[in-house]
Design a protein around this motif. Structure first.
Motif: not given
Length: 429
Positions: A253-255, A261-264, A407-412, A421-423
């Motif tokens: 997989k690729s970011a 995600s570091n937040s998940l 480099g990734m935004p915080a995910a929920t 890359g899209a939600p």
């Protein structure tokens, strides 16, 4: 059939537009197999569908299914009857009928879609202490200064622990050999071959390497993911000979895939790398079986960042293997959930495990685990075959811990990131 494998968005150009493999029986018995039926029972933290009975599901698999299909009870009939003559043939026949022997190479779970490169290097150094000081500085600077370097770490063999499968005598011998060893291991994740090729060498680190001759023991090099000409040229400059082998299979997989995600998934990851034996002449068969299992696991295990294998160059009955889990539950457990409400376990048990020499206790000439003590202990309790890995704990790492979500935004959990890359409206499971 009970796991959602694709969000409700239209497929992108990089995805196979045919029904996902995990849902292939929904057209035959939609009242039972439709993921819509089971979706309400899968929470965002559930590695699979257990319908609220995870303990019961895992107990059944542990106490009956695994011993049965491995031939440890019922006179061994489970292996030769169910695996060899029922489960395996049924899976292979369905693959032929459903067209899974010729899936689109543009699907995100294909080898051709891999963009990143994971590199394993094992080699000797002149002085371990000097190497630790030099490499720690070099790796920290390189990983922190390059957004496309998500992992760049090293370990010394002398800091490792023996496989949990060893008895006291073998463990003591292992520790004695390791204590005197000057072998080091390096692992790196690059987002592309071009990033790998652009990493400058460090004179202080290079000065620590010992000479490599054809007779030097314990020298290995392996590359997983995008093994393009750029990758081969970059690694070809090393004194270590990297094996590229043949028949690559699996996925990387690729970011910004949500699994990074570091937040998940705050990590640190659990990474297994091995060179293992397969049954004589069975490398082509296991290549096909592994690729189909990967088509499922890509979607059903969000934090399973890479499952990649290829046949070894020096032995037709060996293969190199990578398992890169960014989370224990949503990576490791989800890649092989102990529930019959998923196609993954039966596919792996009926089509892959029988092709490995040693089966569930596959034999590893090289077997490496990089993890916390807690994660590998849980993984061994989950599957005793994981006790075969040499253990390297993050507390002894040389250099920085992997930063997979840099480099990734915080995910929920409500708006996870999908491969493009899209939600997405739903988690890609």
């Amino acid at each position: 059939p009970f796991l959602t494998t694709r969000s409700n968005r239209p497929p992108t150009s990089a995805e196979d537009t045919r029904p996902a493999m995990e849902n292939c029986c929904a057209t035959v018995c939609p009242c039972v197999c439709s993921p819509v039926i089971c979706k309400p029972f899968i929470g965002p933290k559930d590695p699979a569908c257990y319908c609220g009975m995870r303990g019961c599901c895992e107990g059944f698999v542990n106490c009956f299914l695994l011993p049965y299909v491995s031939g440890r009870n019922c006179g061994g009939c489970g292996k030769w009857c169910v695996v060899d003559y029922i489960g395996g043939p049924i899976n292979r026949t369905c693959d032929c009928i459903c067209g899974f022997d010729s899936r689109s190479p543009d699907r995100p779970s294909s080898v051709e879609s891999a963009k990143g490169v994971v590199v394993l290097t094992i080699r000797p150094v002149k002085d371990v202490a000097a190497y630790k000081a030099a490499y720690s500085t070099y790796a920290q600077s390189t990983q922190n200064g390059n957004p496309g370097v998500r992992a760049m770490f090293s370990f010394a063999k002398c800091d490792s622990s023996p496989p949990a499968a060893y008895d006291d005598a073998k463990a003591a011998a292992y520790l004695e050999d390791a204590k005197a060893s000057k072998t080091i291991l390096q692992v790196a994740w690059y987002d592309s071959p071009e990033i790998l090729a652009g990493i400058a060498k460090d004179d202080a680190v290079e000065a620590c390497y010992d000479e490599i001759t054809p007779d030097t023991p314990d020298v290995w090099g392996a590359a997983f993911g995008n093994r393009s000409d750029v990758t081969r040229a970059a690694l070809g400059e090393s004194a270590v000979k990297y094996e590229f082998g043949s028949m690559p299979r699996g996925f990387m997989k690729s970011a910004p895939h949500q699994g990074f995600s570091n937040s998940l998934y705050p990590g640190p990851p659990m990474i297994w790398m091995s060179k293992r034996w397969v049954q004589s002449g069975k490398n082509p068969a296991i290549a096909s079986a592994f690729g189909k299992a990967g088509d499922l696991q890509y979607h059903t295990a969000p934090a399973f960042l890479s499952g990649f294998e290829y046949s070894a160059e020096d032995n037709p009955d060996q293969l190199w293997s990578l398992r890169y889990f960014n989370d224990y539950e949503m990576g490791h457990v989800a890649h092989f959930p102990k529930t019959l409400l998923s196609w993954v376990p039966t596919r792996v048990l009926f089509t892959m495990i029988p092709l490995l020499k040693g089966g569930l206790g596959a034999e590893f000439p090289v077997g490496l685990s990089f993890s916390t003590k807690e994660d590998i202990a849980k993984a061994i309790a989950y599957n005793g075959g994981n006790a075969a890995y040499d253990q390297y704990y993050w507390e002894n790492v040389i250099g920085p811990l992997p930063d997979m979500g840099k480099g990734m935004p915080a995910a929920t959990e409500a708006t996870p990131m999908v491969p493009g890359g899209a939600p997405s409206a739903v988690m890609e499971r």
